[in-house]
Each structure stands twice: as C-alpha cells, then as structure tokens.
Design an enzyme around this catalytic site. Sequence first.
Site, short mmCIF file in Angstrom:
data_model
loop_
_atom_site.label_atom_id
_atom_site.label_comp_id
_atom_site.label_asym_id
_atom_site.label_seq_id
_atom_site.Cartn_x
_atom_site.Cartn_y
_atom_site.Cartn_z
N TYR A 171 -10.81 1.02 10.49
CA TYR A 171 -12.03 1.25 9.69
C TYR A 171 -12.37 0.11 8.73
O TYR A 171 -13.39 0.18 8.05
CB TYR A 171 -11.96 2.58 8.93
CG TYR A 171 -10.66 2.91 8.21
CD1 TYR A 171 -10.35 2.32 7.00
CD2 TYR A 171 -9.76 3.82 8.75
CE1 TYR A 171 -9.17 2.63 6.35
CE2 TYR A 171 -8.58 4.14 8.11
CZ TYR A 171 -8.29 3.53 6.91
OH TYR A 171 -7.12 3.84 6.26
N LYS A 172 -11.54 -0.91 8.68
CA LYS A 172 -11.84 -2.03 7.77
C LYS A 172 -12.60 -3.12 8.54
O LYS A 172 -13.77 -2.94 8.86
CB LYS A 172 -10.54 -2.55 7.15
CG LYS A 172 -9.77 -1.47 6.37
CD LYS A 172 -8.49 -2.05 5.80
CE LYS A 172 -7.56 -0.97 5.27
NZ LYS A 172 -8.05 -0.29 4.07
N ASP A 175 2.16 -4.25 9.09
CA ASP A 175 0.94 -3.46 8.90
C ASP A 175 -0.23 -4.45 8.85
O ASP A 175 -0.31 -5.27 7.92
CB ASP A 175 1.04 -2.64 7.61
CG ASP A 175 -0.17 -1.74 7.37
OD1 ASP A 175 -1.25 -2.05 7.92
OD2 ASP A 175 -0.04 -0.77 6.61
N ARG A 217 -11.67 -5.85 -6.41
CA ARG A 217 -11.57 -6.49 -5.09
C ARG A 217 -12.96 -6.82 -4.54
O ARG A 217 -13.87 -5.99 -4.59
CB ARG A 217 -10.89 -5.56 -4.08
CG ARG A 217 -9.49 -5.15 -4.41
CD ARG A 217 -8.79 -4.52 -3.21
NE ARG A 217 -9.51 -3.36 -2.64
CZ ARG A 217 -9.07 -2.65 -1.62
NH1 ARG A 217 -7.92 -2.98 -1.02
NH2 ARG A 217 -9.74 -1.61 -1.15
N PHE A 252 0.85 -1.19 0.00
CA PHE A 252 0.00 0.00 0.00
C PHE A 252 0.89 1.25 0.00
O PHE A 252 1.77 1.39 0.85
CB PHE A 252 -0.93 0.01 1.22
CG PHE A 252 -1.97 1.07 1.10
CD1 PHE A 252 -3.08 0.87 0.29
CD2 PHE A 252 -1.83 2.28 1.72
CE1 PHE A 252 -4.04 1.87 0.12
CE2 PHE A 252 -2.78 3.28 1.58
CZ PHE A 252 -3.88 3.08 0.78
C1 LIG Z 1 -2.11 -1.64 4.20
C2 LIG Z 1 -2.63 -0.26 4.42
N1 LIG Z 1 -1.92 0.60 5.18
C3 LIG Z 1 -2.36 1.85 5.40
C4 LIG Z 1 -3.56 2.29 4.85
C5 LIG Z 1 -4.08 3.68 5.06
O1 LIG Z 1 -3.47 4.42 5.98
P1 LIG Z 1 -4.17 5.70 6.64
O2 LIG Z 1 -5.18 5.16 7.60
O3 LIG Z 1 -3.06 6.43 7.26
O4 LIG Z 1 -4.84 6.46 5.53
C6 LIG Z 1 -4.32 1.43 4.08
C7 LIG Z 1 -5.59 1.90 3.51
O5 LIG Z 1 -6.34 1.24 2.89
C8 LIG Z 1 -3.83 0.12 3.85
O6 LIG Z 1 -4.51 -0.71 3.09
#
Ligand SMILES: Cc1ncc(COP(=O)(O)O)c(C=O)c1O
Length: 410
Positions: free
Chosen positions: A220-221, A195, A369, A124
């Site tokens: 949020y996921k 992550d 997706r 990402f």
């Molecule tokens: C693997 C991953 N890291 C980070 C993020 C997003 O980061 P942030 O919450 O800082 O926008 C996402 C967003 O979809 C993601 O998929």
Amino acid sequence: MTRKDLEELDNQDPLKQFRTEFKIPEGILYFDGNSLGALPYATVDRVNEVILDEWGAKLITSWNSSGWYSLSETIGNKIAKLIGADDGEIVCVDGTGLNINKVHAVALKMRADRKVIVMEGSTFPTDVYITQGLIDQLEQNHKIRFVEKNEILDAITEDVALVSLTHVHYKTGHLLDMKTITQKAHEAGALVVWDLSHSAGVLPIELNQCNVDFAVGCTYKFLNGGPGSPGYLFVGKRHQGKQIQPLTGWWSHEQPFAFEQNYRPKNDIGQFLSGTQSIIALAAAEVGIDMVLRADLAFVRKKSVALGDIFIRLIQEHLADYELSLVTPINSAHRGSQISLRSPHGFPIIQALKDVGVIGDFRSPDNMRFGFAPLYTRYTDLWDAVKKLKVIMENDTWRAERFNIPTDVT
Ligand SMILES: Cc1ncc(COP(=O)(O)O)c(C=O)c1O
C-alpha cells in the site's frame, strides 16, 4: 535555486507521464506515498471489472476462469521482478505482520540451537510485537537483541539465529546495507529477514544477488495497492519445502480440494499461504504493481534521490531560522525516499500543513515525514510545500488550537 529551475526539471522528467495516471486532487501536494500510495485511475476500472464481470457475472466460476485461485502467486511473480527474486519465490498474501510471523517461525526452526534475534529497537513496532508474540508462543527462551543501525554488524555473533531488519527505516528513512549485513549474518551462521515495506518499488533491490533468506513487505505504500492492500513474503528457493510455517490453513495443503483430514504441506512457496484472500484487494494491488513494473527503477531511484537532495536544500535555504532538524541521512546512498524533520511542534505543524493542502505525516514523538513517490511527486511540489511551510513557521499558524487536537491516525 528558483521555482523556474524546478519547472525545468519537471519538464525534463522521464517519468512525468506516470503522474497523469494517478488521481491526485487539484491543489493537493501529496508527500505521503511512503504511507499510502495515490490511487491509479486504472484501479477503478479493474476493481469494477472484478466486481461486475468476474464476481457479478461469472460468480464462483471465476476462481478457475478468472485466475482468482492462483492470484497470490501471479502477483508474487510480478513483485519478484521488482525486488530481484525469481518466479515461485514470492506470494502476495495476508498482511506484513502475519507474514513476519510465518517467516520468523520458519527461520527459528531452521536455527533451533540458537536463541537470539537481532532487531533495530526503533524499527516499526509491528515487526517487534509480532516477534514478541511468537517468542511467547514458542516458549523456548528466544531473546531479541535490540540494537541501533551502527551496532548491527557487531551484534551479529555466533549465538544469533535470525537478523530481522527493515531495509528503509519508517521514521528516519535511513537505508541499511542489505548485502553487507546479509553476508555478515551468514558468516555467523544466522538467517536474515528483510522488511521491504519502505523500499520496494522506489529503489532497485536484489534479493537473490544479496543471498537473502526471507523478506516481507506491504503493497500500500510505493506500490500503490490501496488502503490495507495485501502484503507479500519471499522465501529463497533453497529454503522451501523444509520447515513448515505454522499457519497451516487449507490453502497451504498439498491438495486443498482433496479435503483430507490431516495436514500435508505444499513443498513450494504455496506452503506460505493460509486461507482465502480478498480477490478485490489483490486485484487492486496488482494494478499498482503493474504500473511500477512499467517504470525503470534506476530512473525512479535517480529522481527519488534528486527530490530528497532538493528538499533538504530548500529547507536549509528557506527555513534555517526555525527549529527543524534533519533526521534522515544527508548522504543519499544511506536513505530511502523520504525526508524526516524533527521539531518539538511536529504534530501541529503537520496539521497546519494539511490545512493548506500539503500532506505529510507525523510519527511520535517529534518526527515529521515527507515521502517522495517519483511516479507522481513533482519537483515544483517541493518548492510549493517549502513556501507554505515557511508561511506557517513565520506566522506561528501551527499554534492554533485546532491544529493541536489529537487524531487517531497521525
Ligand atoms: C516497516 C513496516 N512494517 C510493517 C508495517 C505494517 O504492517 P501491516 O501491513 O501488517 O499493518 C509498516 C506500516 O507502515 C511498516 O512501516
């Protein structure tokens, strides 16, 4: 496989009660819980309570009397239970990107004699952008060694300071082997950052059993915290109180309300806080996390795997005539809770699906997706979505001009 078979699976689903706790609009088949989880009804009540009773009635006294001041730690301890960490190792704070900045900065200080950071080139982008920004700020000639999944282990050599990876890949849905990679990194003298944005809440994770150094993620996921809800970070106890993260705001000071002129760091996970958080957003996130805590993650994973297997099978049985190739590993041991299909017409196909109530998403250049959230995705949803996709493909519906208009968010 028939729709009846899937109805039977829905009837026997040990998680089926959870769906009734979410607001899912009638007629919508939602396959984007891997990007934005659905709204728990309880969130509405809790947010109202925070606004009216805590903010509205108790005003500023709520920082003490309603647990606002320690909410980042309170929620962090709940997240810890979901991902195999201990109390005092996680704070729910800021966003994923900011948290990556903090833990990467600390990890690089802990391995000051090494300059290489291993990352997946296709990860990402914010993970990479934040790292590039940090490298720029540090001016110490750090380099990112970009690799893809099959090259990771070989890339971890004795010059590596940090291996920073996404547990489940946002685009392909592939799941990396946390234990093996972490062990290899440690053998080479490197540290790891995971992550967990696409894995927390949808599969069992054992950070401490895997000896993980640092982790970050978003709520949020699959944690259903709401749009833009706060992120979290994990720092193993053995690494706390040693190096200072660079966003040294007053909340990370040993005594914020002493208002001293000079900085004195907290020696625990609190040093990874920076400033005042949105209490409303934290409270909403807590509701989603509490729901996942009530579910047995072994059941969640089992259903997630079954949903993925069945979706793949339905695509193979009903859509074999079309140019839709499977991106996600077919072996469920190597994937998270989404299936990605590749098509040169991925963008308009996703728009045409949305038009008939099937919500997935598109990731450039050709990736469609479909995420499965076992707390509310039904087996029959898979059947109904594949049938609708078949109609779109048979009729070339996606070619309509209105489905080919670019949107800000895809
Ligand atoms: C693997 C991953 N890291 C980070 C993020 C997003 O980061 P942030 O919450 O800082 O926008 C996402 C967003 O979809 C993601 O998929």
